[in-house]
Design an enzyme around this catalytic site. Structure first.
Site, PDB file in Angstrom:
ATOM      1  N   PHE A  12       0.714  -0.897  -0.022  1.00 12.03           N
ATOM      2  CA  PHE A  12      -0.286   0.140  -0.082  1.00 12.03           C
ATOM      3  C   PHE A  12       0.586   1.513   0.250  1.00 12.03           C
ATOM      4  CE2 PHE A  12      -2.809   3.068   1.315  1.00 12.03           C
ATOM      5  CZ  PHE A  12      -3.801   2.909   0.954  1.00 12.03           C
ATOM      6  N   ASP A  29       1.257  -5.364   7.918  1.00  4.11           N
ATOM      7  CA  ASP A  29       0.437  -4.528   7.627  1.00  4.11           C
ATOM      8  C   ASP A  29      -1.297  -5.452   7.920  1.00  4.11           C
ATOM      9  OD1 ASP A  29      -1.883  -2.767   7.336  1.00  4.11           O
ATOM     10  OD2 ASP A  29      -0.696  -1.209   5.928  1.00  4.11           O
ATOM     11  N   TYR A  59     -11.278   0.896  10.174  1.00  3.83           N
ATOM     12  CA  TYR A  59     -12.962   1.289   9.647  1.00  3.83           C
ATOM     13  C   TYR A  59     -13.607   0.600   8.562  1.00  3.83           C
ATOM     14  CZ  TYR A  59      -8.364   3.930   7.254  1.00  3.83           C
ATOM     15  OH  TYR A  59      -7.500   3.804   6.116  1.00  3.83           O
ATOM     16  N   LYS A  60     -12.657  -0.170   8.156  1.00  2.76           N
ATOM     17  CA  LYS A  60     -12.702  -0.966   7.282  1.00  2.76           C
ATOM     18  C   LYS A  60     -13.883  -2.519   7.713  1.00  2.76           C
ATOM     19  CE  LYS A  60      -8.424  -0.717   4.577  1.00  2.76           C
ATOM     20  NZ  LYS A  60      -9.112  -0.004   3.777  1.00  2.76           N
ATOM     21  N   ARG A  73     -12.616  -3.473  -7.554  1.00  2.73           N
ATOM     22  CA  ARG A  73     -12.778  -3.913  -6.127  1.00  2.73           C
ATOM     23  C   ARG A  73     -13.433  -4.394  -5.810  1.00  2.73           C
ATOM     24  NH1 ARG A  73      -8.247  -2.108  -2.198  1.00  2.73           N
ATOM     25  NH2 ARG A  73     -10.149  -0.513  -1.464  1.00  2.73           N
TER      26      ARG A  73
END
Length: 401
Positions: free
Chosen positions: A120, A197, A222-223, A373
């Site tokens: 990322f 991560d 928050y995912k 995605r």
């Protein structure tokens, strides 16, 4: 409701999330999860109760300890981590910096940080900054953007100069599910530390950090943990690194909440014992409330059941893509054992298709190159929702070609 939904033992949990009774097709749960209905009530009660009535007394009545309390809940429910190794606070970026900077300091004399080119962007940017700050260099791993880092690839680049390896457990683009214990072992054999991560796996894929012999890990909430926009991140540090008397871990942002006695407010900084030393500023109390609600739900369901539903949803999405979307390439592993909780579909027109889908209240995400995605959050996404979404993709692509 499809037959798959009728057979799904977790189908009724979808009703606990806000908005699932409407027509919106939401396929971006790995960017921002839906809120739980109970969280709205909890936030209202918090404003009128703990905050509005107790005010500053709330710190002594639970807020001060909340980063560690939620950290332990997270470790027990999702991370496979014993208590005292996880704490919540700051953003993912800030905690990545703290963890990287602390890790390289534990390997003095070593000159390299290993990171893959498809990690990322934030991970790569922070690693670059830490390398420049500490006079180190980055050692890059080139990876297939439809896959991820393998133990064979890592073995070829680590060595006696490797201080730290930075890896994502689930690749943000392809959903490649990395071999956590295997890659950790390769790094340790070279004398290096590993920073994981977990942003795209926590809450979707069972983790076993203690069993991996993991060193450090960071992730967002928050995912799949449904903490809401800007919810605080978490950091895990193995107890052996926290308790090492010869070279204890020292994080670089020395703030009052990470001090051994925050209210002494003395002239010099002394770090708190254990994981609390990873804190810096005032804990984000409001931001942790929604996370607690989701952790309670995940604890009720169990991560093995969540993972089974996740695999079912991604298998369904791939089967529908094969059937409905000629000219589209599945840019995620087809082997469920190597795939996390999302699926990426490549087509030259996916950028335009994503914009058109959003106008139709069908919300996937877009990632270069040409990737649609689908972030399938196991407890809030239905099989019917996935099918409606993929049929909409077909209609949009037909209209663009």
């Amino acid at each position: 409701m499809t037959d798959l939904d009728a057979q799904d033992p977790l189908a009724t949990y979808r009703d606990r999330f806000v908005g699932t009774d409407g027509p919106l097709v939401y396929l971006d749960g790995n960017s921002l999860g839906r809120p739980l209905r109970v969280t709205g009530d909890r936030l209202r009660d918090f404003v009128g109760g703990e905050w509005g009535s107790r005010l500053i007394r709330g710190w002594d009545e639970g807020w001060f300890a909340l980063p560690e309390v939620v950290g332990d809940e997270l470790g027990r429910t999702c991370l496979g981590a014993a208590a005292g190794q996880t704490v919540v606070g700051d953003s993912t970026t800030v905690l990545l910096y703290k963890a990287m900077r602390a890790a390289v300091a534990l390997r003095p004399g070593r000159t390299e940080i290993v990171v893959d080119r498809d990690n990322f962007p934030t991970d790569r940017y922070v690693a670059d900054g830490v390398a420049r700050e500490c006079g180190l260099r980055l050692r890059w791993i080139d990876v297939d953007t439809t896959a991820g880092v393998t133990t064979e690839q890592l073995t070829k680049v680590v060595g006696e100069q490797t201080a730290l390896v930075v890896l994502s457990h689930v690749a943000y683009r392809s959903a490649w599910l990395a071999d956590g214990p295997g890659l950790t072992r390769v790094a340790h054999d070279a004398g290096a530390l590993v920073l994981w991560d977990l942003s795209h796996s926590v809450g979707s894929v069972p983790l076993a950090l203690d069993a991996w012999d993991a060193d450090l890990a960071v992730g967002c909430t928050y995912k799949y943990l449904n903490g809401g926009p800007g919810a605080p991140a978490f950091v895990y540090v193995a107890r052996r690194l926290l308790d090492d008397p010869d070279r204890p871990l020292v994080q670089p942002v020395q703030g009052w909440m990470g001090a051994s006695d925050p209210f002494l407010m003395g002239p010099t900084y002394a770090p708190a014992p254990g994981i609390r030393r990873m804190l810096s500023g005032t804990p984000p109390v409001v931001g942790m409330l929604a996370v607690q609600d989701m952790l309670a739900l995940l604890g009720e369901v169990g991560m093995d059941a969540v993972r089974a539903k996740s695999v079912g949803l991604t298998e369904h999405a791939i089967a529908l893509a094969d059937e409905l979307l000629p000219g589209t390439t599945v840019a995620s592993p087809r082997d469920a054992g190597r795939r996390g909780g999302h699926v990426t579909l490549n087509h030259p027109l996916m950028r335009e298709a994503t914009a058109a889908l959003w106008q139709r209240d069908v919300v996937p995400d877009y990632r270069d190159p040409h990737g649609l995605r689908l972030g399938l959050s196991p407890l809030s996404t239905s099989y019917d929702e996935v099918e409606r979404g993929l049929r909409a993709v077909r209609e949009v692509l037909d209209g663009l070609t």
